[in-house]
Design a protein around this motif. Structure first.
Motif, PDB file in Angstrom:
ATOM      1  N   CYS B 277     -21.805  -4.513  -2.012  1.00 42.00           N
ATOM      2  CA  CYS B 277     -21.313  -3.342  -1.289  1.00 42.00           C
ATOM      3  C   CYS B 277     -20.853  -3.691   0.126  1.00 42.00           C
ATOM      4  O   CYS B 277     -19.894  -3.108   0.629  1.00 42.00           O
ATOM      5  N   ARG B 278     -21.540  -4.637   0.737  1.00 39.23           N
ATOM      6  CA  ARG B 278     -21.054  -5.065   2.064  1.00 39.23           C
ATOM      7  C   ARG B 278     -19.658  -5.666   1.928  1.00 39.23           C
ATOM      8  O   ARG B 278     -18.779  -5.424   2.758  1.00 39.23           O
ATOM      9  N   ASN B 279     -19.440  -6.426   0.899  1.00 38.16           N
ATOM     10  CA  ASN B 279     -18.104  -6.978   0.662  1.00 38.16           C
ATOM     11  C   ASN B 279     -17.116  -5.881   0.280  1.00 38.16           C
ATOM     12  O   ASN B 279     -15.945  -5.908   0.662  1.00 38.16           O
ATOM     13  N   GLY B 280     -17.630  -4.907  -0.477  1.00 30.35           N
ATOM     14  CA  GLY B 280     -16.750  -3.857  -0.989  1.00 30.35           C
ATOM     15  C   GLY B 280     -16.067  -3.050   0.092  1.00 30.35           C
ATOM     16  O   GLY B 280     -14.973  -2.504  -0.117  1.00 30.35           O
ATOM     17  N   VAL B 281     -16.691  -2.988   1.244  1.00 27.74           N
ATOM     18  CA  VAL B 281     -16.088  -2.259   2.366  1.00 27.74           C
ATOM     19  C   VAL B 281     -14.698  -2.820   2.684  1.00 27.74           C
ATOM     20  O   VAL B 281     -13.813  -2.109   3.160  1.00 27.74           O
ATOM     21  N   GLU B 282     -14.512  -4.107   2.385  1.00 27.11           N
ATOM     22  CA  GLU B 282     -13.235  -4.763   2.683  1.00 27.11           C
ATOM     23  C   GLU B 282     -12.309  -4.819   1.461  1.00 27.11           C
ATOM     24  O   GLU B 282     -11.251  -5.431   1.511  1.00 27.11           O
ATOM     25  N   ALA B 283     -12.744  -4.211   0.361  1.00 29.73           N
ATOM     26  CA  ALA B 283     -12.031  -4.439  -0.902  1.00 29.73           C
ATOM     27  C   ALA B 283     -10.904  -3.440  -1.175  1.00 29.73           C
ATOM     28  O   ALA B 283     -10.316  -3.470  -2.256  1.00 29.73           O
ATOM     29  N   PHE B 284     -10.609  -2.584  -0.208  1.00 32.21           N
ATOM     30  CA  PHE B 284      -9.574  -1.569  -0.449  1.00 32.21           C
ATOM     31  C   PHE B 284      -8.562  -1.553   0.682  1.00 32.21           C
ATOM     32  O   PHE B 284      -8.903  -1.835   1.840  1.00 32.21           O
ATOM     33  N   HIS B 285      -7.349  -1.237   0.340  1.00 31.35           N
ATOM     34  CA  HIS B 285      -6.390  -0.893   1.383  1.00 31.35           C
ATOM     35  C   HIS B 285      -5.369   0.109   0.855  1.00 31.35           C
ATOM     36  O   HIS B 285      -5.247   0.321  -0.358  1.00 31.35           O
ATOM     37  N   LEU B 286      -4.681   0.680   1.811  1.00 34.84           N
ATOM     38  CA  LEU B 286      -3.734   1.746   1.509  1.00 34.84           C
ATOM     39  C   LEU B 286      -2.339   1.255   1.885  1.00 34.84           C
ATOM     40  O   LEU B 286      -2.174   0.553   2.886  1.00 34.84           O
ATOM     41  N   ARG B 287      -1.332   1.609   1.097  1.00 35.02           N
ATOM     42  CA  ARG B 287       0.043   1.222   1.442  1.00 35.02           C
ATOM     43  C   ARG B 287       0.998   2.274   0.893  1.00 35.02           C
ATOM     44  O   ARG B 287       0.645   3.048  -0.018  1.00 35.02           O
ATOM     45  N   ARG B 288       2.210   2.255   1.439  1.00 38.07           N
ATOM     46  CA  ARG B 288       3.226   3.177   0.926  1.00 38.07           C
ATOM     47  C   ARG B 288       3.701   2.690  -0.438  1.00 38.07           C
ATOM     48  O   ARG B 288       3.857   1.484  -0.642  1.00 38.07           O
ATOM     49  N   SER B 289       3.938   3.619  -1.333  1.00 35.35           N
ATOM     50  CA  SER B 289       4.431   3.226  -2.647  1.00 35.35           C
ATOM     51  C   SER B 289       5.852   2.735  -2.543  1.00 35.35           C
ATOM     52  O   SER B 289       6.635   3.231  -1.719  1.00 35.35           O
ATOM     53  N   ASN B 290       6.207   1.782  -3.365  1.00 34.61           N
ATOM     54  CA  ASN B 290       7.592   1.283  -3.374  1.00 34.61           C
ATOM     55  C   ASN B 290       8.531   2.306  -4.004  1.00 34.61           C
ATOM     56  O   ASN B 290       8.178   3.002  -4.914  1.00 34.61           O
TER      57      ASN B 290
END
Lengths: 388, 290
Positions: B277-290
């Protein structure tokens, strides 16, 4: 001569017309449509069971449909034959007291391995008919009958009825002969009218009625159900077994076979559970998905009434629950296809001690539902409609 | 003459209609997310033994099933807008095998304007994580055994890795409620029997065994994160964004997660789940769809 020919033609036409009239009269034997008032059949959702039911839109359950299906399920003339040696119905292999399976001590099917009227053994052993209205993932050991199948003939229980009547290793029948036979039996046309609004029997309606009856089979009154509702306590051994059943460091059964949050005691999904390392069964899950990782994968059947469900595994290789528990404990085999949930595989299994095996077995016994096995609503009718 | 009159009337009506639109401009739009599972910047290729994590484990992923909840948009002004009408609806099950589950859409109008990110809970928080919340599959198949804390798996990430013996060993990287087990030396006050902890509320209708379990406490491992991204929700339009799970980061972002150390199953290893879970905090990001 020509006149004679004309008269003959006229007579022929008249005769055909007469036959058509007769046929039309027979259709008109149906009671008025206003008399067709089927009563919806409601399945009461047991505690914590899914609310989504697998009931096709074109076959809603009715009290009359289920009642008709009960007769057909048990009537050996479903094979399309009347000779005592040629009778076969769903109930020939699906016996209520044996969890709607043949039973390992079946006098006709040695070891619980069934064969059809021509003596040919079925490819896989029989699966139980239990809580099937909650299965949307596919019926059969490889899930070949599933709702969104592109082939409309392999989608649901209705299709299994037809397949069973036709299959050489089952009834080896003919659908036209079956429907004609039931059409000729007193009482059945009236029951078909009550269920489907027409006395003219179609095989489609035979399929529908039996499927409705099978969908009415609900097992939710085992000791485990009363425990989950807080009505009874389990014994110390049963509790130990429950903990083993639902922990990764125990026997880890729950990921495939359910538990507190999934009281069906199956996911109805398909897993390679490490029985083999060579996969040459042409009817495994791979045959349906064409995914090489699904070679050797089969349905995880429900564990409700599992003590009556032998022989075990798709090929019936184990005769007793003890053998099954020993397999999962010590003899699981590594292959490329073994399911990741078999995380104990490199140790050969979950390595239960003798006392843990006894506890696990004690817990599994709490899934025994005697009321399901003796429920008169699922039992053979005292007599068939033409015996009234 | 009639034609001219009718044309005039229609023109006036059109002008009135246009004026009405101008007077009451739409102030709401919509937002939708498409979930992507990626490894090292590429789409996840399931059942392919082609990945290597930070600890040097060669591994493959068979499937990922997980819950995301409490999705909230963060306004440029710091305001918060819940994605769904109610928190009960603000839970989404995502499954690499079920394409429909990859699409998340708000079920209410979203105020038009500028936003600076998305906040969500990975898994289910203590309030939402109740046993029997879901009775239908596939969500019900995510149940977490009552003995281990009840509720639901936050995530099942299943796969295999090549272990130190060169064998293809299965792993079940399953996250959910962790347990603290009784150890000799702890005081009696530390010990309380399973089912008497504050998690008992999970287990409605369940009679916990007394004097049986060494579990003395349950730990809620769910976490909430905020993913920054400047985006705009325009009136009458749907803003489409990608929510990306970077699978490799579960194993090597803040700490190195070594399958050889933790083995194939971690539901009863709080330390492993905590690290995940400590690693999981870094496991997501958000971006604009192509």
């Amino acid at each position: 001569m020509r006149l004679f020919s004309l008269i003959l033609n006229y007579c022929t036409l008249s005769f055909i017309g007469f036959l058509l009239l007769l046929s039309s009269c027979k259709e008109n034997d149906n009671p008025p449509v206003s008399d067709f008032k089927p009563t919806p059949y409601e399945i009461e959702i047991p505690y914590a069971f899914p609310t989504k039911l697998n009931i096709p839109a074109d076959n809603p359950m009715t009290v009359e449909g289920v009642a008709l299906g009960r007769y057909l399920f048990y009537d050996g003339r479903l094979s399309g034959r009347t000779h005592p040696d040629s009778l076969m119905s769903c109930s020939s292999c699906h016996i209520q007291q044996n969890n709607f399976e043949p039973g390992i001590d079946n006098p006709h099917f040695v070891g619980g391995f069934v064969h059809g009227l021509n003596g040919q053994q079925t490819h896989h052993v029989v699966l139980p008919l239990i809580n099937l209205v909650w299965n949307s993932s596919g019926y059969g050991w490889n899930g070949s009958f599933f709702p969104d199948n592109e082939n409309p003939n392999f989608r649901n229980i209705e299709d299994i009825v037809r397949a069973s009547v036709l299959a050489p290793d089952e009834m080896y029948g003919d659908t036209n002969r079956v429907k004609a036979l039931f059409q000729s039996l007193d009482g059945y046309p009236e029951l078909f009218f009550k269920a489907f609004g027409s006395q003219t029997i179609t095989f489609k309606n035979i399929e529908k009625a039996i499927a409705q009856f099978v969908r009415s089979f609900v097992s939710a009154d085992a000791k485990i159900d009363r425990y989950l509702k807080g009505e009874v306590q389990l014994s110390q051994s049963e509790l130990n077994g429950f903990i083993l059943f639902t922990t990764e460091e125990g026997a880890d059964c729950f990921h495939c076979h359910g538990g507190f949050g999934n009281p069906l005691f199956t996911t109805h999904l398909f897993y390679n559970n490490g029985k083999d390392t060579i996969f040459d069964d042409p009817l495994d899950r791979f045959a349906i998905t064409n995914d090489p990782m699904h070679k050797g994968a089969y349905k995880a059947p429900t564990l409700r009434n599992i003590s009556l469900s032998g022989p075990y595994m798709h090929d019936g290789r184990f005769s007793t629950l003890d053998e099954v528990i020993n397999f999962y404990s010590h003899h699981v085999k590594l292959s490329e296809q073994v399911d990741p949930l078999m995380h104990h595989v490199l140790r050969g299994g979950v390595q239960l001690t003798p006392s843990e095996k006894a506890d696990l077995k004690a817990f599994i016994a709490t899934l025994h539902d005697e009321n399901f096995l003796t429920n008169p609503a699922y039992s053979k009718p005292e007599k068939f409609p033409d015996e009234d | 003459m009639h034609k001219i009159t009718w044309a005039g009337i229609i023109s006036i009506l059109l002008i009135i209609s246009a004026c009405q639109k101008t007077d009451e401009p739409a102030t709401f739009g919509q937002i939708a997310f498409e979930v992507h599972h990626e490894v090292d910047g590429e789409n996840l290729n399931t059942d392919a033994l082609i990945y290597t994590n930070g600890a040097g484990n060669r591994y493959m992923v068979t499937e990922i099933h997980w819950f995301i909840s409490n999705l909230t948009l963060i306004g440029a002004d710091g305001s918060h807008t819940e994605m769904m009408e109610s928190s009960e609806e603000n839970i989404f099950y995502i499954d690499t095998d079920i394409e429909e589950s990859w699409h998340i859409k708000a079920n209410k109008p979203i105020p038009a304007g500028r936003y600076s990110g998305l906040r969500f809970t990975f898994g289910l928080d203590k309030t939402l994580n109740k046993s029997h919340r879901f009775v239908n599959p596939p969500e019900s198949f995510m149940f977490w055994p009552t003995y281990l804390g009840g509720g639901y798996h936050y995530m099942k990430l299943n796969g295999k890795w090549i272990n130190t013996l060169g064998k293809n060993e299965p792993f079940n990287f399953h996250l959910g409620i962790g347990q603290e087990y009784y150890e000799a030396g702890k005081t009696n006050e530390d010990f309380y029997v399973f089912g008497r902890s504050d998690n008992y509320e999970h287990c409605e209708g369940y009679l916990p065994p007394e004097n049986l379990s060494p579990v003395i406490a349950f730990i809620h491992n769910n976490f909430t994160i905020e993913l920054p991204l400047d985006f705009e929700v325009k009136s009458g339009q749907t803003t489409q964004l990608d929510l990306v799970m970077q699978v490799e980061k579960w194993f090597n972002s803040r700490e190195l997660y070594d399958h050889d150390q933790w083995g194939g199953a971690i539901m009863q290893q709080q330390a492993a789940m905590e690290m995940g879970c400590r690693n999981g905090v870094e496991a997501f990001h958000l971006r604009r769809s192509n």
